[in-house]
Design a protein around this motif. Sequence first.
Motif, PDB file in Angstrom:
ATOM      1  N   ARG A  16      36.305   5.757 -24.096  1.00 44.65           N
ATOM      2  CA  ARG A  16      37.322   5.344 -23.108  1.00 44.65           C
ATOM      3  C   ARG A  16      37.028   3.956 -22.566  1.00 44.65           C
ATOM      4  N   ALA A  17      35.764   3.656 -22.321  1.00 42.85           N
ATOM      5  CA  ALA A  17      35.404   2.337 -21.798  1.00 42.85           C
ATOM      6  C   ALA A  17      35.755   1.241 -22.797  1.00 42.85           C
ATOM      7  N   LEU A  59      26.896  -2.431 -20.408  1.00 43.78           N
ATOM      8  CA  LEU A  59      27.147  -1.247 -21.229  1.00 43.78           C
ATOM      9  C   LEU A  59      26.850  -1.534 -22.689  1.00 43.78           C
ATOM     10  N   VAL A  60      27.308  -2.679 -23.192  1.00 44.50           N
ATOM     11  CA  VAL A  60      27.065  -3.046 -24.590  1.00 44.50           C
ATOM     12  C   VAL A  60      25.566  -3.172 -24.862  1.00 44.50           C
ATOM     13  N   TYR A  76      27.099   2.753 -16.437  1.00 42.01           N
ATOM     14  CA  TYR A  76      27.861   1.508 -16.604  1.00 42.01           C
ATOM     15  C   TYR A  76      29.268   1.789 -17.119  1.00 42.01           C
ATOM     16  N   ALA A  77      29.409   2.764 -18.020  1.00 40.85           N
ATOM     17  CA  ALA A  77      30.734   3.107 -18.539  1.00 40.85           C
ATOM     18  C   ALA A  77      31.616   3.653 -17.427  1.00 40.85           C
ATOM     19  N   GLN A  78      31.069   4.549 -16.598  1.00 42.19           N
ATOM     20  CA  GLN A  78      31.849   5.137 -15.514  1.00 42.19           C
ATOM     21  C   GLN A  78      32.218   4.085 -14.472  1.00 42.19           C
ATOM     22  N   GLU A  79      31.276   3.203 -14.115  1.00 42.35           N
ATOM     23  CA  GLU A  79      31.566   2.153 -13.140  1.00 42.35           C
ATOM     24  C   GLU A  79      32.616   1.184 -13.680  1.00 42.35           C
ATOM     25  N   TYR A  80      32.548   0.886 -14.983  1.00 38.00           N
ATOM     26  CA  TYR A  80      33.540  -0.003 -15.586  1.00 38.00           C
ATOM     27  C   TYR A  80      34.940   0.593 -15.484  1.00 38.00           C
ATOM     28  N   PHE A 135      31.120  11.185  -5.973  1.00 37.87           N
ATOM     29  CA  PHE A 135      32.118  10.671  -5.035  1.00 37.87           C
ATOM     30  C   PHE A 135      32.492   9.219  -5.319  1.00 37.87           C
ATOM     31  N   LYS A 136      31.878   8.632  -6.364  1.00 39.35           N
ATOM     32  CA  LYS A 136      32.178   7.256  -6.771  1.00 39.35           C
ATOM     33  C   LYS A 136      32.036   6.284  -5.594  1.00 39.35           C
ATOM     34  N   VAL A 137      30.902   6.373  -4.897  1.00 41.05           N
ATOM     35  CA  VAL A 137      30.658   5.503  -3.748  1.00 41.05           C
ATOM     36  C   VAL A 137      30.368   4.094  -4.244  1.00 41.05           C
ATOM     37  N   PRO A 138      31.089   3.066  -3.741  1.00 41.28           N
ATOM     38  CA  PRO A 138      30.788   1.692  -4.146  1.00 41.28           C
ATOM     39  C   PRO A 138      29.326   1.355  -3.882  1.00 41.28           C
ATOM     40  N   ARG A 139      28.729   0.629  -4.807  1.00 42.43           N
ATOM     41  CA  ARG A 139      27.289   0.349  -4.735  1.00 42.43           C
ATOM     42  C   ARG A 139      26.901  -0.287  -3.391  1.00 42.43           C
ATOM     43  N   ALA A 140      27.717  -1.241  -2.929  1.00 40.69           N
ATOM     44  CA  ALA A 140      27.384  -1.960  -1.694  1.00 40.69           C
ATOM     45  C   ALA A 140      27.457  -1.069  -0.459  1.00 40.69           C
TER      46      ALA A 140
END
Length: 390
Positions: free
Chosen positions: A382-383, A352-353, A331-335, A93-98
Amino acid sequence: MHVSAAVWWLTILGIVGLLLFDFVFHVRKAHIPTLREASVWSALYVGVALLFGAGVWLFGGSEPGAEYFAGYVTEKALSVDNLFVFLVIMSSFKVPRADQQKALLFGIVFSLLARSGFILVGAALINMFAWVFYAFGLILLLTAGNLLKPESEEGHSPDNLMVRVARRLLRTTDTYDGDKLFTVQDGRRVMTPMLLVMIAIGGTDILFALDSIPAIFGLTQNVYLVFTATAFSLLGLRQLYFLIDGLLDRLIYLTYGLAVILAFIGVKLILHALHENNVPFINDGEPVPVVEISTGLSLSVIIGVLAVTVLASLASPKGRAQNTVSRARRYAQEYLDVEHDPELRAELFAKLVAEEEQLRRLPEKYRRRIREQDKLTALLRRAHEEHERG
């Protein structure tokens, strides 16, 4: 162990007070818990549970005390395994971390209510029908077998029945408004994805209860001990999520350990059922002279199995590789999901790097498996393409 009504009410009020304290001082204001905050509060809740168990041992006796600790450790281990499913739901659901804390606290409250209902039903069935112990034992043996089946992350679908019903009956939007459950869009009041996340967590909690309640009844039939061990295993689960979510994928053997524990408790339940047997078609309705497993042995087996599986997981090269892959994917998905915060995007890309550098240092057999994961390779590509476009 007899427990008075006054002790029951004091216990319930204490648990409700801890949940309210958690909400008012930690969850009401959205933020990302620091490692120190998560560590301190996780330790505090574990300490409260251990002190309570010491009180049970002191005032109730060694047998109830051992039953409480066996139940608490088992339920805590099952709840840690459930955190992986929560992580999948949050990611889907891509819930923001906060904003994840509010959804997690709801999940804990719903889980506590669902389990309380199952505990009352289970206790009533045990008092009415002796064969329930056979049923609980078979449920745990089947659950243990299912845990041994290979299951991918996609197998934990967040789109359960409750979510599908909510989507059909309620107006929903695809964008978050902080941690609000409803927002106004185009002049209409609509449901945010946050409420769907809570419904998804609630739906999975019902399935978790079907496994965990038979397990703890296999260790003690005292309803007070069943309730308190379950409640204290859930308290602090939110803090534990932020403390170990980077290690969840590392615990690759935890599922096998849980399968062994559930199978062991299932056998214990069936032996107890045979010892108390009154089912007509088994030994003509007479008790069967079998050896019963003591609470002390149960506690030793549970702790021993968990220690072996956790240590083996942390020492496993495969676990380290899997954890690195999971962090890189996250990290790639969040970016890619963050669009309007250049500072956060730069921080995520740097992480990510760093993870990709760790991937390159893995042994060749693990790097080869990673290259064969088309979805992961495409996500990382993609990132980088997005970063190059600026």
